[in-house]
Scaffold this motif. Structure first.
Motif, PDB file in Angstrom:
ATOM      1  N   ALA A 305      27.310  -6.687  47.138  1.00  0.00           N
ATOM      2  CA  ALA A 305      26.702  -7.774  46.380  1.00  0.00           C
ATOM      3  C   ALA A 305      26.253  -8.911  47.304  1.00  0.00           C
ATOM      4  O   ALA A 305      25.167  -9.481  47.133  1.00  0.00           O
ATOM      5  CB  ALA A 305      27.691  -8.295  45.342  1.00  0.00           C
ATOM      6  N   GLU A 306      27.095  -9.237  48.279  1.00  0.00           N
ATOM      7  CA  GLU A 306      26.736 -10.302  49.213  1.00  0.00           C
ATOM      8  C   GLU A 306      25.494  -9.930  50.020  1.00  0.00           C
ATOM      9  O   GLU A 306      24.595 -10.762  50.232  1.00  0.00           O
ATOM     10  CB  GLU A 306      27.921 -10.577  50.138  1.00  0.00           C
ATOM     11  CG  GLU A 306      27.774 -11.828  51.003  1.00  0.00           C
ATOM     12  CD  GLU A 306      26.914 -11.584  52.249  1.00  0.00           C
ATOM     13  OE1 GLU A 306      26.247 -12.543  52.697  1.00  0.00           O
ATOM     14  OE2 GLU A 306      26.910 -10.440  52.743  1.00  0.00           O
ATOM     15  N   ALA A 308      23.123  -7.849  49.126  1.00  0.00           N
ATOM     16  CA  ALA A 308      21.947  -7.871  48.247  1.00  0.00           C
ATOM     17  C   ALA A 308      21.454  -9.307  48.061  1.00  0.00           C
ATOM     18  O   ALA A 308      20.242  -9.568  48.042  1.00  0.00           O
ATOM     19  CB  ALA A 308      22.292  -7.244  46.901  1.00  0.00           C
ATOM     20  N   GLY A 309      22.386 -10.259  47.917  1.00  0.00           N
ATOM     21  CA  GLY A 309      21.997 -11.663  47.792  1.00  0.00           C
ATOM     22  C   GLY A 309      21.343 -12.179  49.051  1.00  0.00           C
ATOM     23  O   GLY A 309      20.358 -12.936  48.996  1.00  0.00           O
ATOM     24  N   TRP A 310      21.874 -11.791  50.194  1.00  0.00           N
ATOM     25  CA  TRP A 310      21.291 -12.183  51.488  1.00  0.00           C
ATOM     26  C   TRP A 310      19.861 -11.674  51.615  1.00  0.00           C
ATOM     27  O   TRP A 310      18.952 -12.415  52.012  1.00  0.00           O
ATOM     28  CB  TRP A 310      22.177 -11.636  52.606  1.00  0.00           C
ATOM     29  CG  TRP A 310      21.636 -11.795  53.997  1.00  0.00           C
ATOM     30  CD1 TRP A 310      21.695 -12.917  54.782  1.00  0.00           C
ATOM     31  CD2 TRP A 310      20.952 -10.794  54.764  1.00  0.00           C
ATOM     32  NE1 TRP A 310      21.097 -12.681  55.993  1.00  0.00           N
ATOM     33  CE2 TRP A 310      20.634 -11.383  56.008  1.00  0.00           C
ATOM     34  CE3 TRP A 310      20.599  -9.475  54.521  1.00  0.00           C
ATOM     35  CZ2 TRP A 310      19.962 -10.684  57.003  1.00  0.00           C
ATOM     36  CZ3 TRP A 310      19.934  -8.777  55.514  1.00  0.00           C
ATOM     37  CH2 TRP A 310      19.623  -9.368  56.743  1.00  0.00           C
ATOM     38  N   ALA A 312      17.835 -10.845  49.166  1.00  0.00           N
ATOM     39  CA  ALA A 312      16.992 -11.531  48.194  1.00  0.00           C
ATOM     40  C   ALA A 312      16.557 -12.900  48.713  1.00  0.00           C
ATOM     41  O   ALA A 312      15.415 -13.329  48.504  1.00  0.00           O
ATOM     42  CB  ALA A 312      17.729 -11.674  46.871  1.00  0.00           C
ATOM     43  N   ARG A 313      17.469 -13.597  49.405  1.00  0.00           N
ATOM     44  CA  ARG A 313      17.104 -14.900  49.955  1.00  0.00           C
ATOM     45  C   ARG A 313      16.040 -14.761  51.019  1.00  0.00           C
ATOM     46  O   ARG A 313      15.098 -15.591  51.102  1.00  0.00           O
ATOM     47  CB  ARG A 313      18.352 -15.595  50.525  1.00  0.00           C
ATOM     48  CG  ARG A 313      19.344 -16.038  49.443  1.00  0.00           C
ATOM     49  CD  ARG A 313      20.378 -16.977  50.017  1.00  0.00           C
ATOM     50  NE  ARG A 313      21.186 -16.365  51.075  1.00  0.00           N
ATOM     51  CZ  ARG A 313      22.290 -15.636  50.849  1.00  0.00           C
ATOM     52  NH1 ARG A 313      22.690 -15.421  49.591  1.00  0.00           N
ATOM     53  NH2 ARG A 313      22.973 -15.137  51.856  1.00  0.00           N
TER      54      ARG A 313
END
Length: 320
Positions: A305-306, A308-310, A312-313
């Motif tokens: 999850a982390e 994927a967030g990275w 996306a940013r």
């Protein structure tokens, strides 16, 4: 041991008749002694599920001594089942110790035994005993150990290699007990049902699938294994089976630790879907032994999850 998902309402088929190891496994997996239907073969049990005459079927998948049961693997791997019907998945599993007795009709003496009936997997596990103690006897393969015991009771054969429960069920005597060449064998049985969404993960789960490589090229198996290894997914079983459509073409039957809902397992299956001709998902379910292997650093759901967030940013702002 993790709790299995509730079994759907019966009836359930099993590799029978009553008194077989599969019968004992069916009792353990379903808790429905009055809703069990004996089937003469794995194929018959599986066909009954696909036809809708039973809700599920309990069949053997692998043994600690003789390995996997080809009939079960092949039924699960069929892309287009010969008998038609829906694809099946594994809903639950159980491990069952298997102890074999030499069963005879009361009063039968060893020197009078000319035929011994049993299932081929059982025969392989008592091979040396039979060669040593009954060298002149003819071994007769039958659909299940209990079917052999029943046939002895009916007078068709002189002796059977079967569980003691089958002897009690069919009025036979145990001429010898625990006759396996390697004591302590365990068989893994599975409950097969029509495909339904998997139960939530328990933290000690197993996922089963069949993978068909896209073509015959160097490194095809390595590519498949790499998708698991790079995500820290441990395999507990892998073996090849012929696809039956062309000589030299094989599929791979695989068990891995974890649940399809786990990020690392789901990501591995998605990667296999991209690179393989076909991936047959056969279920995620609690492990009977309750074992949960360690998840390597960077492969937990939180790490996915982390990451994927990275990503996306980066895609949204150009900076992580």
């Amino acid at each position: 041991m993790p709790a299995a998902a509730p079994a759907p309402p019966g009836p359930y088929g099993f590799l029978g008749p009553e008194g077989s190891f599969a019968h004992a496994a069916a009792l353990a997996l379903t808790g429905e002694p009055d809703a069990l239907v004996g089937c003469a073969s794995v194929a018959e049990a599986v066909d009954a599920v696909r036809a809708g005459t039973v809700t599920g079927a309990v069949v053997p998948l692998e043994n600690s001594v003789e390995g996997s049961v080809p009939a079960t693997l092949d039924e699960l791997a069929e892309l287009a089942p010969l008998a038609g019907g829906p694809p099946l998945v594994i809903a639950a599993e159980c491990y069952l110790p298997v102890v074999f007795d030499l069963l005879v009709r009361p009063g039968t003496r060893p020197e009078a035994i000319g035929t011994v009936a049993t299932h081929p997997h059982a025969a392989a596990q008592v091979r040396r005993y039979l060669l040593t103690r009954l060298p002149a006897a003819t071994l007769i393969p039958v659909g299940s150990t209990a079917a052999g015991a029943r046939a002895v009771a009916e007078g068709s054969y002189d002796a059977a290699v079967a569980p003691a429960a089958a002897g009690r069920r069919y009025g036979l005597d145990s001429l010898a007990t625990d006759i396996a060449d390697r004591p302590g064998a365990v068989t893994r049985f599975v409950l097969l049902c029509p495909a339904v969404p998997p139960a939530p993960p328990t933290g000690a789960d197993r996922t089963t699938l069949v993978v068909y490589p896209r073509d015959d090229h160097a490194g095809a198996l390595l590519e498949i294994l790499s998708e698991f290894a790079s995500r820290g997914v441990n395999l507990t079983r892998i073996e090849s089976r012929p696809t039956k459509d062309q000589l030299g073409r094989y599929s791979f039957s695989i068990d891995c630790e974890g649940h399809v809902a786990d990020s690392r397992v789901g990501d591995a299956l998605a990667a296999l879907h991209r690179i393989c001709a076909e991936v047959r998902y056969l279920g995620s379910y609690p492990r009977s032994d309750g074992r949960a292997g360690p998840v390597p650093d960077g492969r937990t759901d939180a790490a996915f999850a982390e990451a994927a967030g990275w990503l996306a940013r980066i895609r949204g702002t150009g900076t992580g």
